[in-house]
Design an enzyme around this catalytic site. Structure first.
Site, PDB file in Angstrom:
ATOM      1  N   ARG A   1      -4.983   4.359   9.328  1.00  0.00           N
ATOM      2  CA  ARG A   1      -6.028   3.714   8.528  1.00  0.00           C
ATOM      3  C   ARG A   1      -5.674   2.267   8.238  1.00  0.00           C
ATOM      4  O   ARG A   1      -6.528   1.392   8.317  1.00  0.00           O
ATOM      5  CB  ARG A   1      -6.277   4.476   7.208  1.00  0.00           C
ATOM      6  N   CYS A   2      -4.421   2.019   7.916  1.00  0.00           N
ATOM      7  CA  CYS A   2      -3.990   0.642   7.634  1.00  0.00           C
ATOM      8  C   CYS A   2      -4.236  -0.281   8.828  1.00  0.00           C
ATOM      9  O   CYS A   2      -4.510  -1.470   8.661  1.00  0.00           O
ATOM     10  CB  CYS A   2      -2.500   0.602   7.299  1.00  0.00           C
TER      11      CYS A   2
END
Length: 407
Positions: A396-397
């Site tokens: 996600r990052c």
């Protein structure tokens, strides 16, 4: 006409995503200056690039359009005037104390006729040995001879989730926690102002990089078209959430409620998405260590300002209430084992990228958490992360959705 940004959930089928392929900035990391650059270790660039290419190949195999930050930034410099303005703004924020060195760097960047080459250089940083020899005749030049860089690298850039974040049809250009990352948001400023795909397309800017309180994209989660969750964390101030909520309501976006999740100011947690992500309509990954002390505040539009209420209930009940669900399932990172939970959260076991309802991308290095998600009926796509994870971030990052299908 379709809008260039459409993100009304965390789980709608991902259609277009923004990433940054790790580059020479990682090779400018040095042990003595890791803390300054927010790193705990030094990734091996060649392997990190292979892992990142595997990540983007996986996304493309799911018919997801992959855009690169470095390409969009280069394509945003559509005129010579804008190009010069970008270079001057970049240099102004690069904290070059020597006026002589600053002039030399400006000359070097202006001399690069290929915009992509120039953008890559601004991201990589610049060592003093790269500059043409100049006479050190100022006190600043003489005193600072030991520090090897004229301009610090930007090694955190492959975490494209943080410098700016998309929600609804708008974007936040974030004020970052650390000075070393504030320069990253310059690229977003030029992309959303000048890139042919975004500039002039009426993209609401819901937070600006000139704001005085910090906020980062890893703390911003779009739970539904009505509900936004924002972490109060090491990287995001409570005051920023109030500003963001007010801006959203003033802009007339569809969001009705902003939920503030107070997860505490800890390096190991860092952002909300390192301890909590949405993986299906009614399923969430969570790090069990935050549950006991978690405070949640609801912010809604009032007749005269904001209505802010501390929610006195369990996280499950709060999520059910605001997402109109009968029940939710929390998949706990590491299960019930506190040692496994701490280890796998550190390696981003909770940081999943949902690419469709009930389908996620995860690192392969968190077997306990991954098995629990599979047992919960979630489809997992595995990527290796031995080098990428050294920057303390997961799938996600490393991704900023620009378009998701509505659900």
């Amino acid at each position: 006409m379709s809008r260039p940004i459409n993100v009304n959930s965390e789980i709608g089928k991902l259609k277009t995503v923004l990433v940054h392929r790790p580059g020479a900035e990682l090779e400018n990391l040095m042990p003595d200056y890791l803390e300054r650059l927010l790193f705990d270790d030094i990734p091996y660039l060649e392997q990190a690039q292979k892992e990142h290419d595997g990540f983007t190949d996986l996304l493309r195999s799911k018919d997801i359009e992959v855009l690169y930050l470095e390409d969009l930034a280069a394509e945003s410099l559509v005129t010579e005037e804008i190009r010069v303005k970008f270079i001057d703004q970049y240099l102004e924020e690069a904290n070059i104390r020597s006026t002589t060195a600053k002039a030399k760097v400006r000359e070097m960047l202006l001399g690069m006729k290929d915009n992509r080459e120039m953008i890559d250089k601004t991201m990589a940083g610049m060592q003093k040995v790269e500059l043409p020899q100049y006479e050190m005749n100022s006190l600043t030049d003489m005193v600072e001879t030991d520090y090897p860089f004229v301009i610090d690298p930007m090694p955190n850039l492959y975490f494209t989730r943080d410098p700016f974040a998309t929600m609804g049809h708008g974007v936040t250009l974030n004020r970052m926690y650390a000075e070393t990352r504030n320069r990253e948001t310059i690229y977003g400023e030029y992309i959303f102002a000048h890139h042919p795909r975004f500039g002039g397309q009426d993209v609401p800017v819901l937070y600006t990089r000139e704001d005085t309180t910090r906020i980062e994209g890893g703390d911003e989660l779009v739970l539904s078209k009505d509900v936004l969750a924002v972490g109060i964390s090491q990287r995001t101030d409570a005051a920023s959430i109030e500003k963001l909520a007010q801006n959203i309501f003033d802009a007339g976006l569809d969001f009705k409620t902003v939920l503030g999740f107070n997860i505490g100011e800890y390096r190991k947690f860092m952002h909300l998405d390192t301890v909590f992500t949405m993986i299906d309509y009614d399923k969430f990954s969570i790090h069990p260590e935050i549950e006991g002390d978690l405070e949640v505040y609801s912010i809604t539009k009032g007749t005269d300002g904001l209505n802010i209420v501390r929610e006195e209930d369990t996280l499950e009940h709060i999520l059910c209430k605001y997402l109109n669900l009968d029940k939710v399932q929390l998949v706990r990172c590491g299960g019930a084992n506190i040692t496994a939970a701490a280890r796998e959260q550190w390696n981003d076991g909770s940081n999943t990228l949902t690419i469709a309802p009930g389908e996620v991308v995860v690192y392969d290095r968190n077997p306990i958490t991954n098995k629990l998600m599979e047992e919960a009926g979630v489809k997992l796509n595995y990527i290796p992360g031995s080098e990428l994870v050294r920057g303390r971030g997961g799938p996600r990052c490393m991704s900023m959705p620009l378009v998701r299908e509505d659900i």
